[in-house]
Design a protein around this motif. Structure first.
Motif, mmCIF file in Angstrom:
data_model
loop_
_atom_site.group_PDB
_atom_site.id
_atom_site.type_symbol
_atom_site.label_atom_id
_atom_site.label_comp_id
_atom_site.label_asym_id
_atom_site.label_seq_id
_atom_site.Cartn_x
_atom_site.Cartn_y
_atom_site.Cartn_z
ATOM 1 N N LEU A 27 -48.782 40.244 -14.709
ATOM 2 C CA LEU A 27 -49.160 41.395 -15.516
ATOM 3 C C LEU A 27 -50.669 41.410 -15.734
ATOM 4 C CD1 LEU A 27 -47.766 43.723 -16.988
ATOM 5 C CD2 LEU A 27 -47.880 42.375 -19.070
ATOM 6 N N GLU A 28 -51.247 40.207 -15.899
ATOM 7 C CA GLU A 28 -52.689 40.145 -16.093
ATOM 8 C C GLU A 28 -53.420 40.687 -14.863
ATOM 9 O OE1 GLU A 28 -53.380 40.287 -19.204
ATOM 10 O OE2 GLU A 28 -54.941 38.766 -19.205
ATOM 11 N N LEU A 70 -52.227 43.130 -12.985
ATOM 12 C CA LEU A 70 -52.112 44.588 -13.158
ATOM 13 C C LEU A 70 -53.025 45.070 -14.275
ATOM 14 C CD1 LEU A 70 -48.268 45.104 -12.850
ATOM 15 C CD2 LEU A 70 -50.023 45.832 -11.253
ATOM 16 N N ASN A 71 -53.256 44.191 -15.259
ATOM 17 C CA ASN A 71 -54.100 44.572 -16.388
ATOM 18 C C ASN A 71 -55.579 44.619 -16.044
ATOM 19 O OD1 ASN A 71 -51.905 44.844 -17.996
ATOM 20 N ND2 ASN A 71 -52.212 42.981 -19.177
ATOM 21 N N GLU A 78 -56.987 46.833 -14.505
ATOM 22 C CA GLU A 78 -57.387 48.230 -14.662
ATOM 23 C C GLU A 78 -58.673 48.621 -13.925
ATOM 24 O OE1 GLU A 78 -57.147 47.284 -18.478
ATOM 25 O OE2 GLU A 78 -54.998 47.561 -18.557
ATOM 26 N N ASP A 79 -59.841 48.335 -14.555
ATOM 27 C CA ASP A 79 -61.099 48.811 -13.981
ATOM 28 C C ASP A 79 -61.363 48.234 -12.588
ATOM 29 O OD1 ASP A 79 -61.488 50.200 -16.266
ATOM 30 O OD2 ASP A 79 -62.759 48.671 -17.203
ATOM 31 N N LEU A 122 -58.882 47.026 -10.556
ATOM 32 C CA LEU A 122 -57.678 46.987 -9.737
ATOM 33 C C LEU A 122 -57.874 47.693 -8.391
ATOM 34 C CD1 LEU A 122 -54.897 45.737 -10.005
ATOM 35 C CD2 LEU A 122 -54.032 47.917 -10.825
ATOM 36 N N LEU A 123 -58.543 48.836 -8.448
ATOM 37 C CA LEU A 123 -58.719 49.577 -7.200
ATOM 38 C C LEU A 123 -59.633 48.821 -6.246
ATOM 39 C CD1 LEU A 123 -58.882 53.274 -8.446
ATOM 40 C CD2 LEU A 123 -56.959 52.030 -7.442
ATOM 41 N N ASP A 124 -60.681 48.203 -6.802
ATOM 42 C CA ASP A 124 -61.559 47.387 -5.962
ATOM 43 C C ASP A 124 -60.783 46.223 -5.358
ATOM 44 O OD1 ASP A 124 -63.869 48.779 -6.120
ATOM 45 O OD2 ASP A 124 -64.672 47.675 -7.841
ATOM 46 N N LEU A 125 -59.895 45.676 -6.155
ATOM 47 C CA LEU A 125 -59.102 44.545 -5.680
ATOM 48 C C LEU A 125 -58.220 44.975 -4.522
ATOM 49 C CD1 LEU A 125 -58.363 41.547 -6.386
ATOM 50 C CD2 LEU A 125 -56.395 42.473 -7.567
ATOM 51 N N VAL A 126 -57.559 46.123 -4.707
ATOM 52 C CA VAL A 126 -56.671 46.623 -3.664
ATOM 53 C C VAL A 126 -57.462 46.924 -2.391
ATOM 54 C CG1 VAL A 126 -55.068 48.480 -3.095
ATOM 55 C CG2 VAL A 126 -55.045 47.502 -5.355
ATOM 56 N N ALA A 178 -60.225 45.187 -1.548
ATOM 57 C CA ALA A 178 -60.797 43.955 -1.013
ATOM 58 C C ALA A 178 -59.751 43.089 -0.319
ATOM 59 C CB ALA A 178 -61.473 43.165 -2.127
ATOM 60 N N ILE A 185 -52.573 43.523 -0.345
ATOM 61 C CA ILE A 185 -51.468 42.912 -1.073
ATOM 62 C C ILE A 185 -50.180 43.261 -0.336
ATOM 63 C CG2 ILE A 185 -50.255 42.762 -3.270
ATOM 64 C CD1 ILE A 185 -52.826 43.528 -4.647
ATOM 65 N N ARG A 199 -57.787 36.969 -16.607
ATOM 66 C CA ARG A 199 -57.681 37.801 -15.410
ATOM 67 C C ARG A 199 -58.978 37.833 -14.612
ATOM 68 N NH1 ARG A 199 -58.530 40.864 -19.757
ATOM 69 N NH2 ARG A 199 -59.419 42.948 -19.651
ATOM 70 N N VAL A 214 -59.736 37.080 -10.560
ATOM 71 C CA VAL A 214 -60.602 37.874 -9.687
ATOM 72 C C VAL A 214 -61.669 36.991 -9.076
ATOM 73 C CG1 VAL A 214 -62.327 39.704 -9.624
ATOM 74 C CG2 VAL A 214 -60.241 40.021 -10.922
ATOM 75 N N LEU A 221 -66.511 42.912 -6.879
ATOM 76 C CA LEU A 221 -65.438 42.831 -5.893
ATOM 77 C C LEU A 221 -65.681 43.721 -4.674
ATOM 78 C CD1 LEU A 221 -61.877 42.746 -7.494
ATOM 79 C CD2 LEU A 221 -62.770 41.337 -5.651
ATOM 80 N N LEU A 261 -53.739 54.231 -14.545
ATOM 81 C CA LEU A 261 -54.619 53.119 -14.908
ATOM 82 C C LEU A 261 -55.316 53.372 -16.239
ATOM 83 C CD1 LEU A 261 -56.201 52.194 -11.458
ATOM 84 C CD2 LEU A 261 -54.466 50.946 -12.731
ATOM 85 N N LYS A 266 -52.811 53.056 -19.135
ATOM 86 C CA LYS A 266 -52.451 51.661 -19.325
ATOM 87 C C LYS A 266 -53.591 50.895 -19.982
ATOM 88 C CE LYS A 266 -50.796 48.084 -16.276
ATOM 89 N NZ LYS A 266 -51.671 47.176 -16.884
ATOM 90 N N ASN A 289 -53.488 48.804 -23.363
ATOM 91 C CA ASN A 289 -53.869 47.387 -23.352
ATOM 92 C C ASN A 289 -55.038 47.115 -24.281
ATOM 93 O OD1 ASN A 289 -52.096 45.950 -21.767
ATOM 94 N ND2 ASN A 289 -53.079 46.573 -19.872
ATOM 95 N N ARG A 337 -55.361 44.535 -27.185
ATOM 96 C CA ARG A 337 -56.454 43.549 -27.190
ATOM 97 C C ARG A 337 -57.201 43.575 -28.509
ATOM 98 N NH1 ARG A 337 -57.821 45.487 -21.524
ATOM 99 N NH2 ARG A 337 -56.486 44.130 -20.313
#
Ligand code: FAD
Ligand code: SF4
Ligand code: SF4
Ligand code: SF4
Lengths: 251, 285, 343, 413
Positions: free
Chosen positions: A19-20, A22-23, A25-26, A28-32, A34, A37, A140, A144, C258, D120, D123, D127, D131
């Motif tokens: 979940l972390e 997925l959390n 957020e900001d 996540l798109l860069d991760l996807v 890079a 998955i 999280r 990264v 990233l 996003l 969410k 979150n 937090r």
């Protein structure tokens, strides 16, 4: 830059580590962007056996999971354990302390024989783990950082100093001044001292540093009115599997 | 607050200048030599260094680490570094290709090998392992002005024949005949015909008169104690022995404090010190 | 230095004017036991009557715990951009030993190379000093830092019915002339100030025998038992460093986004008490044990900078004593060095 | 999950939970009163606030601790946002991709970037709320027995209100997307159980109520709710008046429709959701309606808290550890969650019983599945499997099992 194929897996745990991710957020798109998955227990319906990096959450607590982790180990070139459960067995190990048979008896009574459950162990008891993102839940940003390091070919920097350093950088008042006990002086930083930030004592969910001064910590806790039993309980919350080693370390 | 310093500059001492790797040479299984040229002409023209000085090299996105300059200070168009694949930055550097860009700050270090003082004296150079790298710049300079110096001797110890650095150059030295060479390895192979064992054992053979000789030393931390003991036995004066020290550095400009030894900072007061300077500094050696 | 006095009845108006005209940073009660220097919007938040030394010290304004130094874009070309941030701000109510702490940092950040990141902030910071009550653990008097002779623009000292004002800079003078109704200090006022200072100096309860430390330290240096004993309970937790108004060690980190396009260099406070501090590539550690490191910290605080600047790097504020859960006490240890050496 | 069909008749239908057993009931034994909430939080990362709150309520009940109104309001506030983020995850990350016929939200980054961005953003807001109030998004730190270890500041409260107010346009857009989805037309009436309160749309506190007409005090849950261990699953199965019941968003909606804000009712209406609703696939829609309600109600709560002013002295109630039994019942995102603790005189747990919502729904899922398969038994194997998987996902049993692990195994077709 080539995108590495990554699988994210959940074993015995609460799902909070995934979940972390997925959390993020900001990011996540860069991760996807890079990484690719190909498997994500918590977020993707599809299933794939083709990945180079496996990110694993949770400890091993069933026979079935031993098979799964071995298979993951066979496929992935790099294994990253995320979260206390995967890294040290985490809170799940309290079950071991209670006694496996006794626990089965308590929860499942006469049906206990049907339950597939073994002594809880961290992931690296079964396969070689390359990197650890400690904590319950893990930070999280550290996840990264590990992924980014893997992409650029750097060794991720995982602090080996106590939480007090981050706590002081954050300008907190030490919780001991407020009469609250804290394992910060012996626990591994990297969480950005989030518990003391919230006026709560550190529970060592990231484990202890390589050279913790356990004796000093015991003296300190005693001074704050804790019994030996309490002190062990504090140490053991997330570190019961490795609990013995904490004790041995200071000898 | 009026501090009496001129803070008009909009630059920070932490910003590297961009430079290009123009040549990469693998000189041993773990060491590569990088030839580096600044992008900016003006910076290139201003860049001047002395033997023993170092630069802080940034691999962008990865980190920064200090490396000694190994080329002859006379060459003003480029400079060279010899880097061992030892950690994050150095590994990344080893993975780079010709034409890629790095960041450079420096040169740094006020303490250098005193090539002026050494003039008209004998020079003894003692290196262990990668310690030869920081001495290279000095050796190259001296050989450039060979007639200004008296006798020159290089004592160099490596772990095994394979790990000997700058093999071509060493060959060239021995061909020149105006520089004496003592090579030694800890673990010889079948073909090795030279000395065996730690290089400090070769020091007793040095015949230079101590009053007329300067020594320059660089090697792994454990080597220094033995070298100094041997040189003391030879009655070398502490002010004539120069050592290049290594400490962890984060900034290279005397701010981060990581490299301090007593009241000295390796980055600005060193990295080269005379033994006299650090004689009473506990922890130095 | 100019000497003026301000009537107590005019004090609040002066402070209010400063709060409304400037970014104003002053001590505010944070929780039960400590104050912190934070932006103040209303005079009711300001509490200059603080006792517990503020944590973290005001140095965080000049040398933040995390500070971006450089950013860069990595593309076909690499663009490097220095980041130097500074705003004109008033730092109000900072006490003498903390001003002396900043003066020490000034020396560090301007020696050999000038650190623009620090200095640009320092030059824009308008410092208005004020005395605060020393804690039990404060030994500033012994360290000679209980009085600030420079490093501020204005220094207010609270006498019975007025404030005695010392003005050290032209900028300070401008502010006073503009926002405060002051008059020149008379001989009477100076006498009042003198009396106050005598009284003030009596409030420091802790004292240390620092006089011979410089030489004694060399004698005690190799006494391993001594250092083992005092460092026995040390956690290597670095709290002592991070609360100190004069500690300045830092790390520099390179980070890349990233997307692998933009990155930065950031510095963050480090501590000489943690084991990584002396570690070099290849795994050799120049200070492997906690007793090495504690000894090193004491040397840095009490000897090194006597050699370099003729100053101690400790202003005796006592913060590290209060922060240390292992009860390691620099003041007591200074005294025990003396004791150990004299037997 | 195993379905055995023979000659167009269902021979056997078994719904198996693959979750390894974790023995929390055993782990809690012997722990000091301030620890169970931290331990229980680790039961589930997605509903960690729910477990924390249920645990705290049980402990407070057992020891007679009375948290302040401020504490309760803040708990309700943070509670809303765990529900929101979980519902967001379910609606946007699982249900919507399902309806678009893709395996996850990742392909939607290309095809429907707008939806992904809304997902996003929403969410993140939820979150961030957790937090700010709880100290971290997963396994909150500040929410403890007696109150809060640290309060948010008033500036943070104002900031939160701003964030929430800015989120409405996102919901409008989502509404359009959801309206376009074709929700399977399938109904099976069952018993719906949730907590209920005369004033609030109950999430944090209330009596236990059933659509079958009974309502009991939460301390007496055992009067109605029964639990048994089944052979093929590590989660225990539950039943009440009938042989199965449903919990979760749809159950809450059916029981508490009247207490929704007008705005939330408006959204329900637009999406054709009316109480009582017997279509389990509409659970997703009920979840979305709850998001709207939670945002509306949060703004109201923030205003109330700000009006009163945050008071440090009310942050923690006085605690005197003692023995006794207490039950904490809350609505986790997936439904009724019960923690039942017995403490000894030293303030240590002697016995713990936990009933989690996913366990409660099992029997009902089996029943629904039976009816569903029966209704579509003529369709192809692929279609049947897909329909079954979607049904399970509609229940949102627990996110980690609602994805691929839930493979339908069809035998003998
Ligand atoms: C004055 C000086 C000259 C040097 N010259 C050379 C040379 O010519 N060739 C060569 O191969 N090596 C040289 N070194 C050693 C080299 O700097 C280290 O091996 C280098 O830091 C390795 O960096 P890394 O990131 O690859 O290693 P890591 O172990 O990953 O280092 C991580 C970080 O720790 C710090 N660090 C760790 N070890 C050292 C260290 N020994 N010195 C300084 N900082 C350290 C750095 O900030 C580095 O970024 C020199 C060191 C100094 C101080
Ligand atoms: S609160 Fe904990 S982590 Fe922070 S300084 Fe105190 S002991 Fe260290
Ligand atoms: S002296 Fe005290 S504060 Fe400093 S590192 Fe040791 S234990 Fe921590
Ligand atoms: S060493 Fe301790 S007493 Fe001295 S200035 Fe630093 S914190 Fe204050």
């Amino acid at each position: 830059m080539r995108k590495p194929k990554v699988g994210i897996f959940g074993l015995t745990g609460c799902g909070g580590c995934q979940l972390e991710i997925l959390n993020l957020e900001d990011q996540l798109l860069d991760l996807v962007n890079a990484i690719e998955i190909v498997h994500f227990t918590e977020a993707i319906t599809e299933y794939s056996d083709n990945y180079e990096i496996a990110i694993v959450e949770g400890s091993i607590s069933t026979m079935h999971e031993i098979e799964r982790i071995k298979k993951i180990g066979d496929i992935a070139g790099t294994i990253v354990a995320i979260g206390a459960c995967a890294v040290s067995g985490g809170l799940n190990c309290l079950k071991n302390l209670y006694g496996l048979e006794k626990a089965k008896e308590l929860v499942y009574r006469d049906k206990k024989k049907l339950i597939d459950s073994i002594e809880v162990k961290p992931v690296d008891e079964y396969v070689k783990v390359d990197y650890y993102a400690r904590g319950c839940p893990p930070n999280r940003f550290e996840i990264v950082d590990i992924i980014r390091s893997l992409i650029v070919g750097k060794k991720p920097e995982i602090p080996n100093y106590p939480v007090c350093i981050e706590c002081k950088r954050n300008g907190n008042t030490c919780v001991y001044e407020l009469g609250i006990t804290c394992l910060g002086p012996i626990s591994r930083a990297g969480c950005n001292s989030r518990c003391p930030n919230s006026v709560s004592g550190c529970e060592a969910c990231r484990g202890v540093i390589d050279d913790p001064n356990i004796n000093a910590q015991k003296d300190l806790l005693k001074e704050y009115g804790l019994t030996v039993e309490d002190i062990l309980k504090e140490f053991n919350l997330y570190n019961a599997c490795r609990g013995k080693t904490i004790e041995q370390k200071n000898k | 607050m009026v501090l009496g310093v001129n803070a008009a500059s909009k630059n920070t001492i932490y910003a590297p200048d961009v430079a290009r790797i123009t040549r990469i040479e693998q000189i041993s299984p773990t060491e590569k030599v990088f030839k580096i040229v600044f992008d900016d002409e003006e910076i290139k023209n201003k860049f001047e260094f002395k033997p023993g000085q170092f630069v802080e090299l940034t691999v962008f996105g990865l980190g920064e680490a200090p490396f000694s300059i190994i080329s002859n200070p006379k060459n003003r168009d480029f400079f060279k570094l010899c880097v061992r694949n030892a950690g994050s930055v150095s590994r990344a550097l080893h993975n780079m290709e010709e034409g890629e860009r790095v960041g450079i700050r420096g040169p740094f270090g006020n303490g250098y090998f005193p090539y002026e003082k050494m003039k008209n004296h004998n020079v003894l150079l003692i290196a262990g392992g990668l310690g030869l790298a920081p001495l290279m710049s000095l050796i190259r300079y001296i050989l450039h002005y060979r007639e200004d110096y008296k006798e020159i001797m290089v004592i160099y110890g490596a772990v095994n024949p394979e790990s000997i650095l700058f093999k071509n150059e060493i060959q060239y030295w021995s061909n020149r005949g105006d520089i004496s060479l003592c090579l030694s390895v800890d673990n010889p192979d079948d073909k090795w015909t030279g000395e065996i064992g730690v290089c400090t054992k070769l020091i007793p053979r040095v015949k230079f008169p101590p009053d007329d000789t300067y020594a320059a030393v660089c090697g792994p931390p454990i080597m220094y104690k033995y070298v100094i003991d041997e040189l003391k036995k030879k009655k070398f004066k502490p002010e004539n022995i120069y050592l290049s020290l290594e400490r962890r550095m984060e900034c290279g400009v005397g701010k981060c404090n990581h490299c301090h030894i007593g009241d000295k900072l390796v980055c600005v007061d060193g990295p080269v010190f005379s033994l006299w300077q650090i004689k009473n500094l506990k922890e130095a050696i | 230095m100019l000497y003026k006095v301000l009537d107590k009845s005019a004090y609040r108006d002066f402070v209010k004017a400063l709060i409304s005209e400037y970014e104003f940073i002053g001590p505010k009660k944070k929780d039960r036991s400590v104050h912190d220097f934070v932006p103040i919007k209303d005079i009711s938040e300001l509490d200059t009557n603080y006792m517990r030394v503020t944590i973290p010290p005001a140095k965080k304004l000049l040398f933040p715990p995390n500070e971006k130094l450089v950013t860069y874009e990595v593309g076909r070309k690499i663009e490097v951009r220095p980041v130097i941030e500074s705003d004109e701000e008033i730092l109000f109510g900072v006490n003498a030993w903390d001003i002396n702490g900043m003066n020490f940092l000034d020396r560090v950040f301007t020696t050999d190379f000038i650190d623009e990141n620090y200095i640009s902030k320092r030059e824009k910071l308008i410092v208005i000093g004020m005395d605060s009550k020393p804690t039990e653990t404060n030994f500033s008097l012994s360290m000679g830092t209980e009085y600030a002779k420079d490093g501020f623009d204005i220094y207010l000292t609270e006498l019975k019915d007025k404030y005695f004002i010392r003005i050290a800079t032209a900028r300070g003078n401008e502010i006073v002339e503009r926002y405060a109704k002051v008059s020149d200090a008379t001989a009477e006022d100076f006498r009042g100030y003198d009396k106050y200072m005598n009284n003030y100096r009596k409030k420091f309860k802790m004292s240390v025998n620092i006089k011979n430390f410089y030489d004694d330290f060399e004698l005690i240096y190799d006494n391993e038992d001594f250092w083992k004993k005092i460092a026995k309970n040390c956690y290597s937790c670095g709290s002592c460093n991070l609360v100190c108004p004069t500690c300045f060690c830092f790390n520099i980190k390179d980070d890349i986004e990233l997307n692998l396009k933009s990155g930065s260099k950031t510095r963050e406070w480090d501590s000489c008490m943690i084991s990584e501090y002396g570690l070099v590539a290849g795994g050799h550690n120049f200070r492997p044990d906690k007793e090495n490191r504690l000894k090193q910290r004491y040397r840095c605080k009490l000897k090194t900078f006597i050699d370099k600047f003729g100053k101690y790097a400790c202003v005796g504020c006592g913060r590290c004593i209060e922060a240390c859960l292992a009860k390691i006490n620099i003041a007591e240890d200074i005294n025990s060095v003396k004791k150990e050496v004299s037997v | 999950m195993i379905i055995n069909i023979k000659d167009k008749k269902i021979e056997e239908l078994i719904f198996r939970i693959p979750e390894p057993p974790r023995f929390f009931e055993a782990m809690l034994v012997g722990r000091k009163y301030d620890e169970p909430s931290h331990i229980a939080s680790r039961i589930c990362g997605i509903c960690s606030v729910a477990h924390t709150c249920a645990s705290i309520k049980a402990t407070e009940k057992a020891m007679g601790i009375e948290p302040s109104l401020q504490t309760i309001n803040l708990r309700k506030l943070v509670y809303h946002h765990e529900n929101v983020r979980s519902n967001v995850l379910h609606v946007y990350f699982l249900a919507i991709p399902d309806f678009f016929g893709v395996g996850s939200i990742i392909p939607l980054v290309e095809t429907h970037p707008e939806v992904v961005n809304i997902a996003l953003r929403t969410k993140k807001i939820a979150n961030d709320m957790v937090r700010i109030i709880g100290g971290r998004a997963v396994h909150p730190i500040r929410i403890v027995v007696g109150g809060f270890t640290k309060l948010p500041t008033e500036e943070e409260m104002v900031e939160m209100r701003k964030m929430l107010e800015a989120s409405y346009p996102n919901f409008e857009k989502t509404l359009e997307v959801l309206k376009a989805l074709e929700i399977p037309d399938f109904e099976r009436e069952t018993e719906y159980i949730s907590i209920s309160d005369p004033i609030d749309y109950a999430l944090y506190d209330g009596n236990i109520k059933s659509t079958d007409g009974w309502e009991i005090d939460d301390q007496n849950y055992m009067d109605k709710i029964n639990e048994k261990i089944v052979r093929y699953s590590t989660a225990k199965h539950c039943w009440a008046t009938r042989d199965a019941f449903m919990v979760g968003a749809l159950a809450r909606f059916n029981n508490n429709y009247e207490r929704l804000t007008d705005n939330a009712k408006k959204y329900a209406n637009e999406l054709g959701l009316k109480a009582p609703c017997y279509n389990p696939f509409m659970n997703n829609i009920a979840q979305f309606v709850e998001i709207i309600h939670s945002v509306d109600d949060s703004i109201k709560l923030i205003n109330e808290i700000l009006e009163e002013g945050l008071d440090e002295d009310k942050a923690m109630a006085e605690i005197k550890p003692k023995g006794g039994r207490g039950v904490g019942v809350v609505e986790a995102p997936r439904g009724l969650l019960i923690h039942d603790y017995t403490y000894n005189d030293l303030g240590r747990v002697e016995k713990a019983n936990l009933i989690i919502p996913t366990g409660m729904n099992y029997a009902n899922i089996e029943k629904d599945m039976y009816a569903l398969v029966q209704a579509i038994i003529d369709k192809s194997e692929v279609e049947i499997r897909l329909a079954c998987e979607m049904l399970i996902r509609a229940y949102d049993p627990c996110i980690s099992c609602s994805t691929h692990l839930l493979k339908c195994k069809l035998i003998n077709k």
